[in-house]
Design a protein around this motif. Structure first.
Motif, mmCIF file in Angstrom:
data_model
loop_
_atom_site.group_PDB
_atom_site.id
_atom_site.type_symbol
_atom_site.label_atom_id
_atom_site.label_comp_id
_atom_site.label_asym_id
_atom_site.label_seq_id
_atom_site.Cartn_x
_atom_site.Cartn_y
_atom_site.Cartn_z
ATOM 1 N N GLU A 394 10.152 -1.296 13.431
ATOM 2 C CA GLU A 394 10.995 -2.254 13.352
ATOM 3 C C GLU A 394 11.972 -2.638 14.444
ATOM 4 O O GLU A 394 12.197 -3.491 15.474
ATOM 5 N N LYS A 397 9.979 -2.782 17.754
ATOM 6 C CA LYS A 397 9.419 -4.154 18.071
ATOM 7 C C LYS A 397 10.759 -5.076 18.436
ATOM 8 O O LYS A 397 10.477 -5.717 19.505
ATOM 9 N N GLU A 401 11.132 -7.241 21.900
ATOM 10 C CA GLU A 401 11.227 -8.564 22.051
ATOM 11 C C GLU A 401 12.423 -8.899 22.975
ATOM 12 O O GLU A 401 12.271 -9.893 23.631
ATOM 13 N N THR A 414 2.414 -7.675 25.764
ATOM 14 C CA THR A 414 2.896 -7.859 24.390
ATOM 15 C C THR A 414 1.940 -7.187 23.340
ATOM 16 O O THR A 414 2.248 -6.248 22.665
ATOM 17 N N THR A 418 2.860 -3.693 21.310
ATOM 18 C CA THR A 418 2.742 -3.858 19.859
ATOM 19 C C THR A 418 1.709 -2.580 19.404
ATOM 20 O O THR A 418 2.188 -2.011 18.436
ATOM 21 N N GLU A 422 2.635 0.479 16.772
ATOM 22 C CA GLU A 422 1.963 0.749 15.552
ATOM 23 C C GLU A 422 1.085 2.025 15.454
ATOM 24 O O GLU A 422 1.200 2.572 14.482
ATOM 25 N N ASP A 540 9.634 2.833 24.548
ATOM 26 C CA ASP A 540 10.768 2.061 24.022
ATOM 27 C C ASP A 540 11.891 2.183 24.908
ATOM 28 O O ASP A 540 12.621 1.462 25.267
#
Length: 573
Positions: A394, A397, A401, A414, A418, A422, A540
């Motif tokens: 979470e 993500k 965003e 995107t 993602t 995942e 990230d």
């Protein structure tokens, strides 16, 4: 001092005792007792007697300091500094040193001050340090000049003695050649605390003669003072850091560096030698609107019919000063710029100076592995839970965003972003352990003998301490260093280095760091899983950089944007 001076000081003390409806100030009581016996109150006691004036003096100065954390300049203009606790830690003929806990906009800060009585507005000494201001305790007494203790030589000396003192909860005085060292609470009982200095190698009295001391000016969230001793002495120097933002519990900059220092007796040295630290115990009443509810822990005890919380926080830490050292960011980027334009775009034919940086990056990978192994051997290891995985996914993500809003040119990526996150959430994770938490080239020192030393384990000060001390993925540190290496290449490119040459160096440096960090796992399947997790962590970090650069330094956003593309297109190893 004549009788009118006595009366005026006593009246000032009495006025101070009634601040905000508080019960009588113990500092005021000591001043009154001193007056009745013809003893002169210390400048520190006088300053606390004039507490409201001292807070008024501190407010504009503290709010303008880089360690004072505000969301915008408007906050700085309207914020008031409130003294929560004051402890007189050192006194001498030159003056007194107070260690204050100050509330600024709901956060607690360490604020050490040096107080000096002046005659006719002139200082007793000719030390070229600008005073923060002057307190007029009474119309008939000498004013008290207030200095930032990290700037004034006598205040700097007091901080060194405070950190390396060997006192505990006793109120025993400790007399040195410089003055009397006694942790002594000033003011209202709510302001009283206990100051504990913990020497790890030697006591302050055992230090060699001091040649000079000076404050570092490059820091953001903390303040450090360098102490250099006479030539040929051991130690050659010590650095004392004032941990500005106060949160209850063991500060990881103290805890982890002390553990790694102990490990160096039998394993590879990772950190500079540690010399000591100081902890402050403080209290604050509990109420529904108290600014300190989030700071409180340990046992609550009744005090003056009001429930009180007691907490302890590390506020000072002393370590070996590595004379002639330079942080890895400065070393690497200067070498990249020095070699710029002398090589080719082939990683096999890098300029010799660039090849030398690759070797130093490899040594850094080895050091990083040693850091993680030593922390894992001494502190708790945890299995990653499904809850932890879900929370991390979470977070990934959410950061993505935010970055894509600020850098819309990445929106087409995107689905790939993602999918990367995942896959990492489904992969097998290594055990969670304590880590550095803010690992990059600027957190590593290159010594004059060519060795690396890791510093600054505090993490991000704005994150709650309870979060910063939680076990985490060691690969997060690896990801931080890989991105820092990429930034070094981008910096050199922006300053004239050949882009193809820098891209070749970046790839070689990443490869050298990862190979020297040793295989992520001896099990090939686990190693593949760990690489999947590492890719997500690097992505990230790059997305975090995209958001930061887009918001604050748009001319640099191309570095992390390129990083996002490369991470999604290539494997890390």
């Amino acid at each position: 001092m004549n009788n009118s001076d006595h009366d005026s000081l006593a009246a000032s003390a009495a006025d101070a005792s009634n601040l905000a409806g508080l019960t009588p100030l113990t500092g005021a009581q000591r001043i009154a007792a001193a007056l009745s016996t013809s003893q002169t109150p210390t400048p520190g006691e006088c300053a606390i007697a004039a507490r409201a004036e001292l807070e008024e003096l501190l407010t504009p100065w503290a709010s303008s300091q880089r360690w004072c954390l505000h969301s915008d300049n408007a906050d700085r203009a309207t914020t008031t500094a409130h003294i929560v606790q004051a402890t007189e830690i050192f006194r001498s003929a030159a003056g007194s040193t107070l260690f204050l806990l100050v509330d600024i906009a709901g956060r607690l800060y360490s604020v050490p001050l040096f107080l000096q009585e002046s005659s006719d507005g002139a200082p007793k000494s000719d030390v070229p340090v600008q005073a923060l201001g002057t307190l007029a305790v009474s119309p008939h007494s000498h004013p008290v000049r207030v200095f930032d203790a990290t700037e004034h030589p006598d205040g700097q000396l007091a901080l060194l003695h405070a950190t390396l003192g060997d006192y505990g909860a006793s109120s025993e005085h400790h007399t040195t050649e410089h003055g009397i060292f006694q942790p002594d609470p000033c003011g209202h009982p709510a302001l009283a605390g206990q100051f504990f200095g913990v020497p790890l190698r030697l006591k302050a009295a055992e230090l060699p003669p001091l040649a000079r001391s000076y404050k570092l000016t490059s820091e953001q969230s903390n303040t450090s003072v360098i102490y250099e001793f006479s030539s040929g002495s051991t130690p050659a120097g010590v650095i004392v850091k004032v941990l500005r933002l106060v949160q209850p519990g063991r500060n990881p900059d103290v805890e982890l560096e002390a553990l790694l220092d102990q490990s160096a007796q039998s394993e590879q040295r990772v950190v500079p030698q540690q010399y000591g630290y100081a902890t402050l115990r403080y209290s604050e009443p509990i109420s529904e609107n108290s600014a300190y509810r989030n700071f409180a822990h340990r046992d609550s005890v009744p005090h003056n019919s009001a429930s009180r919380n007691f907490a302890a926080a590390d506020v000072l830490v002393a370590a070996e000063f590595l004379a002639g050292s330079t942080d890895a960011w400065q070393l690497i980027t200067s070498q990249l710029l020095s070699a710029a334009g002398h090589g080719t775009n082939s990683s096999a034919d890098l300029h010799p100076e660039l090849t030398a940086t690759i070797a130093s990056i490899a040594r850094l990978g080895t050091l990083t592995r040693a850091m993680h192994q030593q922390l894992a051997e001494q502190l708790i290891l945890l299995d990653p839970t499904d809850t932890a995985r879900a929370a991390q996914l979470e977070s990934w993500k959410s950061r993505a965003e935010h970055a894509l809003v600020l850098a819309p040119e990445l929106r087409e990526l995107t689905p790939a972003i993602t999918a990367t996150f995942e896959r990492a959430a489904r992969a097998h994770w290594p055990l969670l352990q304590r880590i550095h938490g803010d690992y990059h080239l600027g957190q590593v020192l290159g010594t004059a003998t060519g060795q690396w030393r890791v510093i600054d384990f505090e993490g991000e000060p704005l994150r709650p301490l309870s979060e910063r001390i939680q076990p985490d993925l060691a690969l997060r540190d690896v990801a931080g260093m890989l991105r820092s290496i990429s930034y070094a290449a981008g910096f050199a490119e922006k300053n004239g280095a050949d882009p193809r040459e820098m891209h070749a160096w970046e790839r070689s440096a990443h490869k050298a760091f990862l190979e020297s960090y040793t295989p992520l796992s001896s099990d090939p399947k686990r190693a593949a899983d760990y690489e999947t997790v590492l890719r997500a962590l690097v992505l990230d970090k790059a997305l975090y950089e995209v958001a930061y650069e887009a918001a604050y330094r748009p001319s640099w956003v191309d570095i992390p944007v390129r990083g996002v593309h490369e991470i999604l297109q290539t494997h890390l190893s």
